[in-house]
Every structure is written in structure tokens, then in C-alpha cells.
Motif scaffolding. Sequence first.
Motif, PDB file in Angstrom:
ATOM      1  N   ALA A   1     -10.069  -3.918   5.258  1.00 50.82           N
ATOM      2  CA  ALA A   1     -10.345  -2.719   4.466  1.00 50.82           C
ATOM      3  C   ALA A   1     -10.879  -1.625   5.382  1.00 50.82           C
ATOM      4  O   ALA A   1     -11.766  -1.879   6.206  1.00 50.82           O
ATOM      5  CB  ALA A   1     -11.360  -3.012   3.361  1.00 50.82           C
TER       6      ALA A   1
ATOM      7  N   ALA B   1      -3.524  -2.159   5.291  1.00 49.54           N
ATOM      8  CA  ALA B   1      -4.320  -1.060   4.734  1.00 49.54           C
ATOM      9  C   ALA B   1      -4.078   0.196   5.558  1.00 49.54           C
ATOM     10  O   ALA B   1      -4.040   0.138   6.796  1.00 49.54           O
ATOM     11  CB  ALA B   1      -5.805  -1.408   4.735  1.00 49.54           C
TER      12      ALA B   1
ATOM     13  N   ALA C   1       0.849  -1.198   0.000  1.00 51.61           N
ATOM     14  CA  ALA C   1       0.000   0.000   0.000  1.00 51.61           C
ATOM     15  C   ALA C   1       0.873   1.233   0.000  1.00 51.61           C
ATOM     16  O   ALA C   1       1.919   1.276   0.664  1.00 51.61           O
ATOM     17  CB  ALA C   1      -0.915   0.014   1.226  1.00 51.61           C
TER      18      ALA C   1
END
Length: 332
Positions: free
Chosen positions: A216, A174, A132
Motif C-alpha cells: 500500500a 498499487a 487497480a
Amino acid sequence: MTRNNLRLLLALALILLPGADGAAQTRRPTPKPPAVSQSAIGALAFRPDGTLLALGRYREVELREPVSGRVTATLRGFVNQVRALAFSPDGRQLVVAGGNPGQFGEISLFDVATGAQLRSWRGHRDHVTSCAFSPDGKAIATASYDRTIRLWDPLTGAELRVLRDHTDAIFAIAFSSDGRFLASASADRTVKIWDPVAGKRLFTLGDALDAVNSIAFDPTGRLLAGAGADRTIHLWQIDENGEGRRLRSLIAHEDAIVALAFSHNGKTLASGGADRSLKLWNPATLVETHDGQPQSDWIQALAFSPDDKWLAAGRFDGSLAIYDSVTGRLRK
């Protein structure tokens, strides 16, 4: 031996690949290319402006126009399955991650406009499972089967810091939308919340009963979803200090949940499982809004388009499907 039996043996062999410490990977499928024309899709990512969809396959990445489906470029030269993709916040760069199980992680950075590789490096003792960009674009985070999270300077590839606290493989990471928090999901049945700048663990969420495969954040960065081998979606509220409180949990699939994705407006949560199903949920209630059409194989990656019109699903058999994210219908 029948074709179905051969395929089952292949799937079992992939699941039992050893990691760096010799332990068997028994919780989450680790794909290699099936004996078909299309290799498995291990990762998906939409460019922030919505003009491109990146698909990670065995040793290559396809860049497609989402509407026409036309492949505009193919990036090659990777040693194995591409397992993670992330565009930079400005959409100019694409980080591609994977590596060889039990040997090393491979991270590469590309210029999206030209397709040129800017740099490539190895920095884990096992393959990379997730990556990420930080929201400010100043760091790349990677997670690995080697139980560590590493943060890198995208300008040089230099390692900034290493985060250690998980006791088993890390499957997903995330960032929150403001960049204050980094969440990680692991085979050790926990989700951890980190301060990515200080490199400090802030909180551990231990509600899952088995490996957590996917996580998420919603667009506020204060609602976190996680799911995995216990077939359950968990929703946690994350406060200003990074501490989490479980809001609700629901057994959502008949087999392990492999992929989760929040829509950019926060109104829809999508989940895909090893039961070959795709489901859409209202995250405020965890009430199912649409049960997607039967899938041809496991969904390994999910991604909403930036305008939330479409939901892309990448499967183990190499096929890609794009759905209307409101109705759940397959786009023709």
C-alpha cells in the motif's frame, strides 16, 4: 472427524491449489466458498465519494450503503471467487477481477449507476489476484498468479502492455497517487517499482524473507508498506526516480499478514493477518496504536472510507466488520 478438523482440511486444500505451472500455492490462502450462507470476502473497495462499499464474494459482488449496510445491488455472472475490486477515480465504473486458478484471469467492467456490465475479457494464463485503476483513469492494471502485470484500456479492454520480471506469483499491485509508479508484491519475496507508462522496472526491494502478500502507498506516493508470510511490515521510502530505501521493519503478527491499507490522510496503517487479528499502526514509527478485537477468521481485505472515519474488514468466513478508524472499536 470433528467439524474443526474438517475445516482445517478445507483450508489446507485451498492453500495447495495448483497454479498455471503446476506448482502448489503454499504461501497465501486462495478461498472458495465455505459451506455456509455467506461466501468468503476476497476484496473490498469504497467508492471515492464514500456512498458505496463493494464486497467481492464467490461469483458475485455486493454494493452496500456503508452507513446502513443495505445492499443496493448485486453483480453476478463471474466464474469463480472475486479476488480484486477497484472503482474508477470518478466513481462511475467498477472493475471486478478473478478467474479460474490455473486456467485464466477474468476482468469485468461495470457501470456503477445502472449495474450494467460494460465489457468483460480474459487476459491472463491464471487467475487475477489484484487490480487497480491508474489515478488518471486511463488504464487498468491487473496482476496474476501467472507472474505478469498487464495494463488495459478501460474504454476498449485492449491490452496496452505487459510487465514481466517477477519469478513467482504476483499477489498485489498499487499505483502511487501521482500515477508515476506502480508497485507489485510477489511470492518471489520481492517488491518491484515500475514506470507503468514506459513498462520499465525501476527498482527491486528484496528485504522480505518470504512471500509478500500485500502492499500500500501512502497518499504522498513516496512511502510504501509491504507485508506477507514473514509476519513483518516493511516500510520503504521511494524517491523521485522510483528507487527505494528501507526505513524500518517490524514483526507485527503471529502468522502471515494477508492485508494492508493506508488511511487517506496517511496517519494510520492497518494490517490483518492469518492469526485472526486486526492492528492499527502509526506509520511514522510503526508503533501500534490499537489492537483490534479478535476476528472470527482471517482478514482477507481492508479498506478505509474516503473520509477516514471507518475501516472495513472482510473475512474468509464471509463476515464483514466496520471499525472506527480512530478508536479501533467495532461500529454497532
